[in-house]
Enzyme design. Structure first.
Site, PDB file in Angstrom:
ATOM      1  N   TYR A  47       0.840  -1.205   0.000  1.00  0.00           N
ATOM      2  CA  TYR A  47       0.000   0.000   0.000  1.00  0.00           C
ATOM      3  C   TYR A  47       0.874   1.252   0.000  1.00  0.00           C
ATOM      4  O   TYR A  47       0.650   2.181  -0.782  1.00  0.00           O
ATOM      5  CB  TYR A  47      -0.942  -0.036   1.209  1.00  0.00           C
ATOM      6  CG  TYR A  47      -1.535   1.294   1.590  1.00  0.00           C
ATOM      7  CD1 TYR A  47      -2.387   1.968   0.717  1.00  0.00           C
ATOM      8  CD2 TYR A  47      -1.264   1.875   2.826  1.00  0.00           C
ATOM      9  CE1 TYR A  47      -2.946   3.198   1.076  1.00  0.00           C
ATOM     10  CE2 TYR A  47      -1.807   3.086   3.190  1.00  0.00           C
ATOM     11  CZ  TYR A  47      -2.648   3.746   2.316  1.00  0.00           C
ATOM     12  OH  TYR A  47      -3.201   4.959   2.655  1.00  0.00           O
ATOM     13  N   ARG A  50       2.944   1.504  -3.474  1.00  0.00           N
ATOM     14  CA  ARG A  50       2.198   1.713  -4.710  1.00  0.00           C
ATOM     15  C   ARG A  50       1.180   2.844  -4.648  1.00  0.00           C
ATOM     16  O   ARG A  50       0.788   3.368  -5.680  1.00  0.00           O
ATOM     17  CB  ARG A  50       1.530   0.418  -5.143  1.00  0.00           C
ATOM     18  CG  ARG A  50       2.564  -0.656  -5.469  1.00  0.00           C
ATOM     19  CD  ARG A  50       1.961  -1.918  -6.000  1.00  0.00           C
ATOM     20  NE  ARG A  50       1.359  -1.785  -7.306  1.00  0.00           N
ATOM     21  CZ  ARG A  50       2.006  -1.875  -8.469  1.00  0.00           C
ATOM     22  NH1 ARG A  50       3.305  -2.061  -8.482  1.00  0.00           N
ATOM     23  NH2 ARG A  50       1.351  -1.777  -9.608  1.00  0.00           N
ATOM     24  N   GLN A  77     -14.302  10.698  -6.680  1.00  0.00           N
ATOM     25  CA  GLN A  77     -14.013   9.301  -6.388  1.00  0.00           C
ATOM     26  C   GLN A  77     -12.539   9.131  -6.001  1.00  0.00           C
ATOM     27  O   GLN A  77     -12.122   8.059  -5.613  1.00  0.00           O
ATOM     28  CB  GLN A  77     -14.325   8.423  -7.602  1.00  0.00           C
ATOM     29  CG  GLN A  77     -15.792   8.388  -7.953  1.00  0.00           C
ATOM     30  CD  GLN A  77     -16.066   7.465  -9.126  1.00  0.00           C
ATOM     31  OE1 GLN A  77     -15.605   6.334  -9.147  1.00  0.00           O
ATOM     32  NE2 GLN A  77     -16.796   7.955 -10.101  1.00  0.00           N
ATOM     33  N   ASN A  78     -11.762  10.200  -6.123  1.00  0.00           N
ATOM     34  CA  ASN A  78     -10.341  10.142  -5.779  1.00  0.00           C
ATOM     35  C   ASN A  78     -10.174   9.994  -4.269  1.00  0.00           C
ATOM     36  O   ASN A  78     -10.990  10.488  -3.499  1.00  0.00           O
ATOM     37  CB  ASN A  78      -9.623  11.402  -6.255  1.00  0.00           C
ATOM     38  CG  ASN A  78      -9.603  11.507  -7.767  1.00  0.00           C
ATOM     39  OD1 ASN A  78      -9.900  10.557  -8.466  1.00  0.00           O
ATOM     40  ND2 ASN A  78      -9.262  12.678  -8.264  1.00  0.00           N
ATOM     41  N   ASP A  80      -7.072  10.771  -2.756  1.00  0.00           N
ATOM     42  CA  ASP A  80      -5.761  11.361  -2.501  1.00  0.00           C
ATOM     43  C   ASP A  80      -5.760  12.646  -1.689  1.00  0.00           C
ATOM     44  O   ASP A  80      -4.709  13.114  -1.280  1.00  0.00           O
ATOM     45  CB  ASP A  80      -5.031  11.597  -3.828  1.00  0.00           C
ATOM     46  CG  ASP A  80      -5.863  12.371  -4.832  1.00  0.00           C
ATOM     47  OD1 ASP A  80      -6.639  13.266  -4.435  1.00  0.00           O
ATOM     48  OD2 ASP A  80      -5.736  12.070  -6.037  1.00  0.00           O
ATOM     49  N   HIS A  95     -15.271   7.481  -2.192  1.00  0.00           N
ATOM     50  CA  HIS A  95     -14.562   6.238  -1.884  1.00  0.00           C
ATOM     51  C   HIS A  95     -13.651   6.352  -0.673  1.00  0.00           C
ATOM     52  O   HIS A  95     -12.817   5.480  -0.432  1.00  0.00           O
ATOM     53  CB  HIS A  95     -13.754   5.773  -3.102  1.00  0.00           C
ATOM     54  CG  HIS A  95     -14.612   5.329  -4.226  1.00  0.00           C
ATOM     55  ND1 HIS A  95     -14.129   5.182  -5.502  1.00  0.00           N
ATOM     56  CD2 HIS A  95     -15.926   5.002  -4.294  1.00  0.00           C
ATOM     57  CE1 HIS A  95     -15.108   4.784  -6.308  1.00  0.00           C
ATOM     58  NE2 HIS A  95     -16.205   4.678  -5.585  1.00  0.00           N
ATOM     59  N   CYS A 103      -8.108   0.860  11.906  1.00  0.00           N
ATOM     60  CA  CYS A 103      -7.811  -0.546  12.128  1.00  0.00           C
ATOM     61  C   CYS A 103      -8.762  -1.397  11.297  1.00  0.00           C
ATOM     62  O   CYS A 103      -9.973  -1.168  11.302  1.00  0.00           O
ATOM     63  CB  CYS A 103      -7.961  -0.879  13.614  1.00  0.00           C
ATOM     64  SG  CYS A 103      -7.734  -2.635  13.980  1.00  0.00           S
TER      65      CYS A 103
END
Length: 141
Positions: A47, A50, A77-78, A80, A95, A103
């Site tokens: 994770y 990438r 929908q990003n 970041d 998302h 957790c």
């Protein structure tokens, strides 16, 4: 992509997040809750490599800046957080976001700290606060 973050699938150049052997492994490990629960260190490392580290290095692009200047609500929908970094204040992230973590077992918030170490998750079973494969998106009110 314009900010230097891989798209999930880039069929033209094969450079997408889920493309290739490491991409397919990543999809199974950090693309699902099961990966973060069963192989948490490996999932965290993939994770970070990438997705998280490229997001942390990325800068908002002119599209983000233009939307921020309009001062209008943004639905994205990003995952970041670049809309917020560009100055947008009302952003609905359908998302979720990689700017927060939780957790995989309990759902409790997990703080990253000042430096991200791909080989050492900030907490056991730490995962991004995003919708992973086989999960439903949260209800939007």
């Amino acid at each position: 992509a314009e900010s230097g973050i891989r798209t999930y699938r880039d069929s033209l150049e094969g450079g997408g997040l889920w493309d290739g052997i490491r991409g397919q492994l990543g999809l199974l490990l950090f693309g699902t809750r099961l990966g973060f629960c069963c192989l948490p260190r490996m999932a965290w490392e993939l994770y970070c490599e990438r997705l998280l580290l490229p997001i942390l290095r990325a800068e908002p692009n002119p599209g983000h800046a233009a939307l921020a200047e309009l001062r209008c609500p943004v639905i994205t929908q990003n995952v970041d957080g670049l809309h917020q970094r560009a100055g947008s204040t009302e952003v609905l992230e359908l998302h979720g976001t990689c700017t927060s973590h939780r957790c995989a077992w309990t759902g409790r918030a997990v703080a990253l700290g000042p430096r991200v170490d791909p080989r050492s998750p900030p907490a056991r079973f730490a995962r991004p606060d995003v919708v992973l494969f086989f999960e439903g998106a949260p209800a939007v009110s």
